[in-house]
Write a protein that holds these residues in place. Sequence first.
Motif, PDB file in Angstrom:
ATOM      1  N   VAL A 148       7.087   2.754   2.786  1.00 50.61           N
ATOM      2  CA  VAL A 148       6.871   2.507   4.153  1.00 50.61           C
ATOM      3  C   VAL A 148       7.636   2.044   5.168  1.00 50.61           C
ATOM      4  N   ILE A 149       8.134   2.597   6.105  1.00 50.79           N
ATOM      5  CA  ILE A 149       9.234   1.893   7.052  1.00 50.79           C
ATOM      6  C   ILE A 149       8.395   1.291   8.033  1.00 50.79           C
ATOM      7  N   GLY A 150       8.430  -0.015   8.354  1.00 49.20           N
ATOM      8  CA  GLY A 150       7.415  -0.687   9.268  1.00 49.20           C
ATOM      9  C   GLY A 150       6.263  -1.399   8.734  1.00 49.20           C
ATOM     10  N   MET A 151       6.454  -2.406   8.346  1.00 52.82           N
ATOM     11  CA  MET A 151       5.392  -3.039   7.462  1.00 52.82           C
ATOM     12  C   MET A 151       4.495  -3.989   8.085  1.00 52.82           C
ATOM     13  N   GLY A 152       4.113  -3.716   9.457  1.00 54.62           N
ATOM     14  CA  GLY A 152       3.281  -4.626  10.419  1.00 54.62           C
ATOM     15  C   GLY A 152       1.762  -4.160   9.862  1.00 54.62           C
ATOM     16  N   ARG A 153       0.654  -4.473  10.791  1.00 55.59           N
ATOM     17  CA  ARG A 153      -0.714  -4.304  10.627  1.00 55.59           C
ATOM     18  C   ARG A 153      -1.145  -2.966  10.007  1.00 55.59           C
ATOM     19  N   ILE A 154      -0.410  -1.887  10.708  1.00 53.91           N
ATOM     20  CA  ILE A 154      -0.839  -0.662  10.223  1.00 53.91           C
ATOM     21  C   ILE A 154      -0.269  -0.265   8.999  1.00 53.91           C
ATOM     22  N   GLY A 155       1.111  -0.653   8.924  1.00 54.12           N
ATOM     23  CA  GLY A 155       1.863  -0.384   7.723  1.00 54.12           C
ATOM     24  C   GLY A 155       1.111  -0.920   6.531  1.00 54.12           C
ATOM     25  N   GLN A 156       0.640  -2.176   6.790  1.00 50.57           N
ATOM     26  CA  GLN A 156      -0.230  -2.732   5.606  1.00 50.57           C
ATOM     27  C   GLN A 156      -1.501  -2.111   5.341  1.00 50.57           C
ATOM     28  N   ALA A 157      -2.230  -1.658   6.130  1.00 51.75           N
ATOM     29  CA  ALA A 157      -3.447  -1.106   6.015  1.00 51.75           C
ATOM     30  C   ALA A 157      -3.107   0.424   5.274  1.00 51.75           C
ATOM     31  N   LEU A 158      -1.979   0.951   5.501  1.00 51.80           N
ATOM     32  CA  LEU A 158      -1.629   1.960   4.883  1.00 51.80           C
ATOM     33  C   LEU A 158      -1.391   1.825   3.468  1.00 51.80           C
ATOM     34  N   ALA A 159      -0.428   0.943   3.300  1.00 45.41           N
ATOM     35  CA  ALA A 159      -0.061   0.483   1.849  1.00 45.41           C
ATOM     36  C   ALA A 159      -1.237  -0.128   1.079  1.00 45.41           C
ATOM     37  N   ARG A 160      -2.034  -0.786   1.501  1.00 49.33           N
ATOM     38  CA  ARG A 160      -3.416  -1.062   0.932  1.00 49.33           C
ATOM     39  C   ARG A 160      -3.976   0.116   0.148  1.00 49.33           C
ATOM     40  N   ARG A 161      -4.077   1.115   0.876  1.00 49.11           N
ATOM     41  CA  ARG A 161      -4.908   2.286   0.440  1.00 49.11           C
ATOM     42  C   ARG A 161      -4.247   2.958  -0.675  1.00 49.11           C
ATOM     43  N   ALA A 162      -2.655   2.559  -0.958  1.00 45.83           N
ATOM     44  CA  ALA A 162      -2.038   3.311  -1.965  1.00 45.83           C
ATOM     45  C   ALA A 162      -2.618   3.017  -3.250  1.00 45.83           C
ATOM     46  N   ARG A 163      -3.186   1.849  -3.454  1.00 45.90           N
ATOM     47  CA  ARG A 163      -3.622   1.136  -4.569  1.00 45.90           C
ATOM     48  C   ARG A 163      -4.506   2.324  -5.561  1.00 45.90           C
ATOM     49  N   GLY A 164      -5.398   2.808  -4.624  1.00 42.38           N
ATOM     50  CA  GLY A 164      -6.360   3.682  -5.127  1.00 42.38           C
ATOM     51  C   GLY A 164      -5.585   4.852  -5.642  1.00 42.38           C
ATOM     52  N   PHE A 165      -4.559   5.127  -5.366  1.00 46.56           N
ATOM     53  CA  PHE A 165      -3.797   6.430  -5.574  1.00 46.56           C
ATOM     54  C   PHE A 165      -2.822   5.901  -6.754  1.00 46.56           C
ATOM     55  N   VAL A 177       7.716  -9.406   4.523  1.00 47.42           N
ATOM     56  CA  VAL A 177       6.424  -9.972   4.997  1.00 47.42           C
ATOM     57  C   VAL A 177       6.338 -11.056   3.988  1.00 47.42           C
ATOM     58  N   ALA A 178       5.191 -11.804   4.290  1.00 47.61           N
ATOM     59  CA  ALA A 178       4.853 -12.953   3.578  1.00 47.61           C
ATOM     60  C   ALA A 178       4.760 -12.586   2.014  1.00 47.61           C
ATOM     61  N   PRO A 179       5.316 -13.632   0.971  1.00 46.85           N
ATOM     62  CA  PRO A 179       5.123 -13.226  -0.354  1.00 46.85           C
ATOM     63  C   PRO A 179       3.763 -12.770  -0.684  1.00 46.85           C
ATOM     64  N   GLN A 180       2.874 -13.620  -0.153  1.00 46.71           N
ATOM     65  CA  GLN A 180       1.357 -13.185  -0.677  1.00 46.71           C
ATOM     66  C   GLN A 180       0.723 -11.930  -0.306  1.00 46.71           C
ATOM     67  N   ILE A 181       1.453 -11.521   1.055  1.00 47.31           N
ATOM     68  CA  ILE A 181       1.144 -10.040   1.372  1.00 47.31           C
ATOM     69  C   ILE A 181       1.698  -8.960   0.490  1.00 47.31           C
ATOM     70  N   GLU A 182       3.034  -9.458   0.145  1.00 53.20           N
ATOM     71  CA  GLU A 182       3.713  -8.590  -0.841  1.00 53.20           C
ATOM     72  C   GLU A 182       3.230  -8.151  -2.175  1.00 53.20           C
ATOM     73  N   ALA A 183       2.580  -9.438  -2.650  1.00 51.77           N
ATOM     74  CA  ALA A 183       1.697  -9.455  -3.736  1.00 51.77           C
ATOM     75  C   ALA A 183       0.316  -8.548  -3.624  1.00 51.77           C
TER      76      ALA A 183
END
Length: 329
Positions: A148-165, A177-183
């Motif tokens: 993901v290039i660009g980890m703002g609000r939409i990038g984070q929403a996109l990345a969150r969905r990757a867990r299911g895959f 981004v903040a360590p807790q968001i990375e985690a």
Amino acid sequence: MQKILVARPIFPDVIERLKQYFEVDWNNGDVLGNDELLARLADKDGALTAGEPIGAATFAAAPRLRVVANMAVGYNNFDMAAFNAAYVLGTNTPDVLNESTADFGWALMMATARRIAESEHWLRAGHWKKWNYDSFLGADVYGSTLGVIGMGRIGQALARRARGFDMRVIYHNRSRVAPQIEAELNAQYVSKEDLLKRADHVVLVLPYSAASHHTIGAAELALMKPTATLTNIARGGIVDDAALAVALRDGRIAAAGLDVYEGEPSVNPALLTVPNVVLTPHIASATETTRRAMANLAADNLIAGLGEGPRAGRPPNPVNPDVLGKARS
Ligand code: GLV
């Protein structure tokens, strides 16, 4: 009553809301040319836009204009130096579109990886005569590496969905981004070069600016895996569309999904000739619910920015809050 221009067609009930506070000049037709835009803004106090270029020439032609509310999260159509110099307030519509836009990023990425559009066109054209073991072989999404290039609000929403895959998520951003968001996202910060070399699916979700112009050009495409896909749901100009068309034609990367284009609504003709690209007309936020939320938020910003309604003087989404409360110059 203050006067406003609504520069584009928009939900009629939002126009009715605006009419409670303003005399509304509504362009419910084609996109206004620059001369007509300036002429119609000449006597206006505010405007609701969706991509119209607004800057020093606008403010020279519209001496009363104090607030311009863009119905979009991106506001690269605003020349912010000119806004600040004239003490004009600009607003945008963040957050309300995060989830719909992230959903669409996935839809486009998956359609690209699994050749949905290309195979559908082939079927419609009557070419399907038998099932074939190697028809339209695509790239796996499950278990692959998402970049993901660009980890703002939409990038984070996109990345969150990757867990299911069950994907590995790597990202690049102006700043970590903040360590807790990375985690939470299980996302690893890497350089742009590293991301391009390692990702199976690269998705662009960064804002457009002079600094992000052609973030992806020939040199960057050359770093990507030949099996990789590239999806742009950010802004035209972040990708060098001509270089991308060549890379797609030559098989430098497997496929691309584009929702935004340099010079849109024109599309580089070379992109129209390559089969391995999915092309959509800037619709990433286009669900009924989200577009209504964006239109109402733009109206909220305009109403409050022009000192009306329950939030008078406190618009929810100023992009240059320093000018709040200052007189137009
Ligand atoms: C759409 O492109 C937006 O910026 O909201």
